[in-house]
Each structure stands twice: as C-alpha cells, then as structure tokens.
Design an enzyme around this catalytic site. Structure first.
Site, mmCIF file in Angstrom:
data_model
loop_
_atom_site.group_PDB
_atom_site.id
_atom_site.type_symbol
_atom_site.label_atom_id
_atom_site.label_comp_id
_atom_site.label_asym_id
_atom_site.label_seq_id
_atom_site.Cartn_x
_atom_site.Cartn_y
_atom_site.Cartn_z
ATOM 1 N N PRO A 2 36.225 38.844 33.306
ATOM 2 C CA PRO A 2 36.765 39.152 31.979
ATOM 3 C C PRO A 2 37.474 40.506 31.972
ATOM 4 C CG PRO A 2 34.505 38.349 31.832
ATOM 5 C CD PRO A 2 34.785 38.566 33.279
ATOM 6 N N GLU A 3 38.702 40.527 31.474
ATOM 7 C CA GLU A 3 39.474 41.769 31.379
ATOM 8 C C GLU A 3 39.520 42.213 29.922
ATOM 9 O OE1 GLU A 3 40.339 43.345 33.953
ATOM 10 O OE2 GLU A 3 40.325 41.850 35.568
#
Length: 270
Positions: A2-3
């Site tokens: 996840p960014e």
C-alpha cells in the site's frame, strides 16, 4: 505494498466510523509485527476516545487525548471496519472494539506492518525526518530543484526518497515521470527548474487521481470496506512493458532500478 493513495483511501474509509468513538476493547492476537506491539497497548487505549484519524506519509495516526497510535500497513496490511461478531481470519492480528458496536480490525499476512504508541507522533523517530506531503503547499518545483542540486542520483530514486517528499512509491514515480516527460535514469542534479515544476505537478496529479479511484490494486491491497482500488485501470506505463506508448505509440521499455520495475517511453521521456 500500500502506497500513499491506498493509505489515504483507508484513512477516509475508517475515519467516519472511528472519530469520536470510545475504545471499549483492544485485542492483540499476534504482537509479532515488524516491531512488537506494545505490551501495554490495551491499558493505554481502553476507555480513550479517538479524536481524529490522520495520515503522515504512509503512517496512519489514531489520535487520542493522551497520545497517538501509529499504524503502518506494511506490505500486505489492511484495516477494515466490521461488525463485532465477525469471526477473525488467520492473519487478523490487532483489533479495536468501539462503543458504537463496530470493530476496527488489522489484517497483515506478512506481518511487516506496525502498531506503535507515541506520546507525540510528529516527534517519533519514524516521523521526525520525513519530507513534505506531496499534496501540501510546501511541495513544489523549486523545492525539488533546490534539494537536487549536485545530486548524481537518478531522478526516480530522488523523488522516492522520503526525506525529499513522502509517499511517491514505485508505481506513482513511474507514472509521474512519464507525465512530466523525464527519463527515470536522468541525474536529479541535471534537471532544470522548469522541468521540476512539471514533475511536481505530475506527482500531485497522479496521486490525487489515484486517491479518487481508491488506490491501485496489484496484489494485496483492499480498502477499508474490502473493495479493491481501481487506479490500475488508468496506469499509463507501469505494468505495460512492450505495449504502445499512449502518446507516440512506440513500445514502452522496462528496466530494473534498485530491484524495482521501471517502465518508460524512450521517445517521450528525456
């Protein structure tokens, strides 16, 4: 992994269910995350009210009166708002029961995420030296230009450095450099101010669009209600090696930089 867009999507999803709610129960099924979950987490949190849910870089802050819980999703983590009678899954490691009757549950198959306590989150060692938020007024072309002077680092690595700007992960670095027309291997110190203006705009545009579409689902990410993000359908270069460039129709090329896939157009990016 996840960014920033995925983490911001998660924040927006859980905040309405958490803010203003009293924590009635803390369950830690497996404390062995990237860093051990504090032994006294339940003692610190039970009875406390979650005042706000904020984000800094890829960290989520659950702000209470006495301090902050710092949550990181790691490589495969997710936070979901569920009913308290939902049976736990194999990798559900931490959960908060709230007075409203819902539960905030943290699932992390690879256990690279974290749940930490901080008396003052912004001064925590994980947070203190981070660069500006890419969607904030502090982030702009002149900042990138100033920080890049004398740098021999490739520009892709430069904008992925969290001391320069936070949250520009591999996917979004590929996309922003393509939109700005900059070759990912060009030395950061040899890029003009005008091109850095374009790159800062491209970073903001790319991240904003990804947030609106719920992030990018490539492997593990789902948002707070278990649904995937859809930005992957709008990717211009990442994951498209040998496919035609959307501008010049020439085949996109893929190289490895720091063991990460880098896709670019050899004609449009200089």
């Amino acid at each position: 992994m996840p960014e920033l867009p995925e983490v911001e999507t998660t924040r927006r999803g859980i905040a309405p269910h958490c803010e203003g709610q009293t924590i009635t129960r803390v369950t830690v099924r497996n404390p062995s995350l990237r860093w051990p979950v504090p032994d006294d987490l339940a003692q610190r949190l039970e009875g406390q009210i979650i005042r706000t849910v904020d984000r800094r870089a890829k960290y989520l802050f659950l702000n209470l009166d006495g301090g902050t819980v710092i949550v990181h999703l790691g490589m495969s983590g997710s936070l979901r708002v569920i009913t308290e009678d939902t049976p736990p899954l194999a990798h559900d490691h931490v959960e908060l029961g709230l007075a409203s009757g819902v539960t905030l549950r943290f699932n992390d198959p690879r256990r690279f995420g974290c749940w930490l306590w901080a008396d003052a989150a912004e001064h925590h060692p994980l947070i203190a030296s981070l660069g500006p938020e890419p969607l904030s007024p502090e982030f702009n072309g002149p900042l990138l230009y100033r920080l890049s002077r004398g740098k021999q680092t490739p520009v892709k690595a430069f904008i992925m450095d969290s001391h320069v700007v936070v949250g520009v992960g591999n996917i979004y670095a590929n996309e922003a450099l393509y939109k700005a027309g900059i070759h990912p291997k060009r030395k950061a110190g040899r890029i003009s101010l005008d091109r850095y203006h374009r790159l800062a705009d491209a970073i903001r545009e790319t991240l904003s669009a990804a947030i609106l579409m719920g992030g990018t689902t490539l492997r593990d990410f789902v948002n707070s209600d278990g649904k995937p993000g859809y930005f992957a359908q709008s990717l211009l270069v990442y994951g498209r090696p040998d496919e035609p460039c959307r501008e010049c129709l020439r085949p996109l090329k893929e190289i490895r930089m720091n063991n990460r896939s880098t896709v670019y157009c050899p004609r449009c990016q200089r």
